[in-house]
Each structure stands twice: as C-alpha cells, then as structure tokens.
Design an enzyme around this catalytic site. Structure first.
Site, mmCIF file in Angstrom:
data_model
loop_
_atom_site.group_PDB
_atom_site.id
_atom_site.type_symbol
_atom_site.label_atom_id
_atom_site.label_comp_id
_atom_site.label_asym_id
_atom_site.label_seq_id
_atom_site.Cartn_x
_atom_site.Cartn_y
_atom_site.Cartn_z
ATOM 1 N N TYR A 74 34.968 51.180 11.936
ATOM 2 C CA TYR A 74 35.518 49.827 12.049
ATOM 3 C C TYR A 74 36.234 49.665 13.382
ATOM 4 C CZ TYR A 74 36.838 45.331 10.044
ATOM 5 O OH TYR A 74 36.952 43.976 9.776
ATOM 6 N N HIS A 132 22.910 52.496 19.265
ATOM 7 C CA HIS A 132 22.505 53.173 20.500
ATOM 8 C C HIS A 132 21.608 54.336 20.098
ATOM 9 C CE1 HIS A 132 22.440 54.745 24.465
ATOM 10 N NE2 HIS A 132 23.453 55.593 24.365
ATOM 11 N N ASP A 143 19.828 52.669 29.004
ATOM 12 C CA ASP A 143 21.246 52.357 28.810
ATOM 13 C C ASP A 143 22.134 53.369 29.533
ATOM 14 O OD1 ASP A 143 23.256 50.682 27.097
ATOM 15 O OD2 ASP A 143 23.849 52.756 26.767
ATOM 16 N N GLU A 166 37.427 40.841 44.161
ATOM 17 C CA GLU A 166 36.353 39.858 44.300
ATOM 18 C C GLU A 166 35.041 40.283 43.645
ATOM 19 O OE1 GLU A 166 35.913 38.191 48.182
ATOM 20 O OE2 GLU A 166 38.075 37.994 48.490
#
Length: 330
Positions: free
Chosen positions: A26, A109, A193, A233
């Site tokens: 959780y 995953h 990934d 930035e």
C-alpha cells in the site's frame, strides 16, 4: 514495429469487475491502484504483513486489510505492488505456496519475472499492468476523467481466466483505456524501463545536471547562476519536450539556443551513444540485476553512502536555498 493499442471502447471492464482483486502493498502505486479500482466498481482488498505502517492508512480509506497469505487464498487476481527487490522473498514465502490453478498474479514492472526471481506454478497466470507514471499521477489523472498510458504483457496463461482479457480490463479500471493501453512483453518493458531510468531519466539527467553545475563552478561562476542554468530550468525544457516533442521544443527556443544545441550535440552524442550501448548491454545480460540484488542482500551499502554524500554537495546546498520559496508556496 508498432505495438497494438487498446482503448476503453475495445475493453470489457466487466471482466475485472467479476473478480476479486488482492493488492499486496500500500505504497504510492498500491494506494492509487486500490482507489481507482474501487471507483471503477472493482472489488479490492489489501494484503499487508502484521505491523506494517500502512495498515491504519488502508483501513482509514475504507479497505479491508488481510495478511498476505490470507489475501492470496481469497483472491482471483493478486497484484504484487512491492519494490522489485522484495518480490522473491515475499512471493516465495507468502504467495506461491498458497496459489491455486487459475489464479492470476500481476506485476507493475517486469523485473522479478524477467530475471527469474519469481517463477509461478503452471496454470497460474502472470500478467504485467504498468502505468506509465507514478502513483500520484495515476490517481490524479483518473479523478480528472483522464488517464495514463499503460503497458500490458502476458508471461503465462491462467488455466481458468483469459490473462490478456484480465490485464486489459484491469488497465481500463486504472483509467488506462482513456489514454491507450499498449501490449508488449515482460522482457521489452523491463529492459526498456531500466534503460530509460539509467541512461536518460535518472542516471543520465543527473549526470548531465551535476557535471554542468560543477563545470560552471570550477570556472568561477556563482553557484546561484550555475544552479539556475543547469538545474532549475530543466523543468521548463522538460515540459516543452513532454507536450510538444523534440520539434516543438526547437520551435519554442531561441535561434541561439537551437544552434548551440546542434553544435553541442555532435561531440556529446558520439560519446553518449557508446556509453548508452554499454548500459543497455549490462541490462540485457543480467549484470545490472545481479549487482542490484547483491546490493539489496548487503543492505544497500552503495545507496546509503551515495545518499549521505549527496546531502553534502554544493548543488544540494545551494539548491535547498533556491527551492525554499517554491516549497513554501506548497
């Protein structure tokens, strides 16, 4: 090669609504997925070990919380939403011994399945349902009647349920069908990934940011300016890239910036490409997974050392000062 893409109109939400879902864990993903399931009229319960700090939170949000093995015995679909390095230990002790043919175990995953940390019994389905974003974004987009892109994959078929239909239906319950659900494989999702995290999003970006900052500091420029130009930035450019793409980004920067980018890309690109190929190779041949699991077994000495050292760097010290007004506004 284009991946198959599915949308809400292509997917039957009733498939997952007819099943009992159990979520192990959780954390950010577990909470977001459980809440989205409930709002999609899917029956969901939470599995946690005794003493978990998440028990009270899950109960407070209205979920029934069971011990993991009890959850497994009373669920049709079990989603393992735990850190990758815990899958083997938890699933071997608390999940696999209690599985029955026809059940489905899902992952967000592909790491533990692809690198053979978890091997499920024959007749038990193995699916991947991977939201392309953190739990906070998954929940926020769902509540806005939008969604995140999702990836699904099937590693092993269930002897009772159609694993692909279940994966698609689960992704729809997450809001994925509003944006698009793409079908891939555990291997492709896992390796791409990991590569994205290491070479671009986390490792690559951090390396470029820190090296840029340190280069300006060493040349005598003020820390504040170095931070603004090399760190602050980044978000402005990342947002343009996210919403407009590479060409759109180019259209929104000055000619000076665009020409400078082209000139800098030529020497940097050659070096980066070679380094990235090495990173990908180590992911593909399992070297990275082996190193990471060893790190976990030793209680994360490298991670702990790096985390402690990072706090003492100039980039973090000046960054904490310059970020303070933004954090105060929150």
């Amino acid at each position: 090669m284009a991946l198959p893409v599915y949308y809400d109109k292509d997917i039957d939400l009733g498939v997952i609504q007819s099943l009992q879902v159990g979520i192990i864990g959780y954390g950010a993903q577990g909470e977001a997925q459980a809440l989205n399931l409930r709002d999609s009229k899917v029956k969901a319960r939470i599995g946690l070990y005794q003493g978990s700090l998440s028990v009270s939170k899950a109960k407070k949000e209205g979920f029934e919380v069971l011990e993991v093995k009890e959850l497994v015995q009373n669920s049709d679909v079990i989603m393992a939403l735990l850190p990758d390095e815990l899958h083997k230990e938890v699933l071997e002790k608390e999940v696999i011994p209690f599985l029955k043919e026809g059940q489905i175990v899902g992952f967000a995953h592909g790491f533990s399945v692809h690198f053979n940390q978890v091997v499920l019994p024959k007749g038990v389905g193995a699916i991947l349902v991977a939201p392309k974003g953190p739990g906070s974004a998954l929940r926020e987009e769902y509540l806005k009647n939008r969604g995140l892109y999702h990836l699904i994959a099937i590693e092993q078929e269930s002897s009772i349920h159609n694993a692909k239909a279940v994966a698609l239906s689960y992704a729809k319950a997450m809001g994925g069908g509003r944006m698009g659900v793409l079908e891939t494989s555990f291997k492709e999702e896992c390796e791409s990934d990991l590569f994205g995290e290491q070479a671009v999003l986390c490792g690559g970006l951090e390396a470029i940011v820190r090296m840029g900052f340190e280069t300006l500091i060493k040349a005598g420029y003020p820390e504040e300016l170095a931070y603004f130009e090399c760190v602050h930035e980044v978000k402005l450019v990342a947002d343009l890239l996210h919403y407009k793409g590479v060409e759109g980004l180019r259209k929104h920067i000055s000619n000076t910036a665009e020409f400078g980018a082209i000139k800098a890309r030529e020497p940097m690109g050659k070096l980066l490409k070679k380094r990235m190929q090495k990173i990908l190779k180590k992911i593909q041949n399992g070297s990275f997974a082996k190193d990471f699991l060893l790190e976990k077994s030793l209680n994360y000495p490298r991670l702990n050392t790096e985390r402690k050292a990072l706090k003492e760097t100039k980039i973090e010290q000046i960054g904490e000062i310059l970020r303070a007004p933004f954090n105060h506004k929150k």
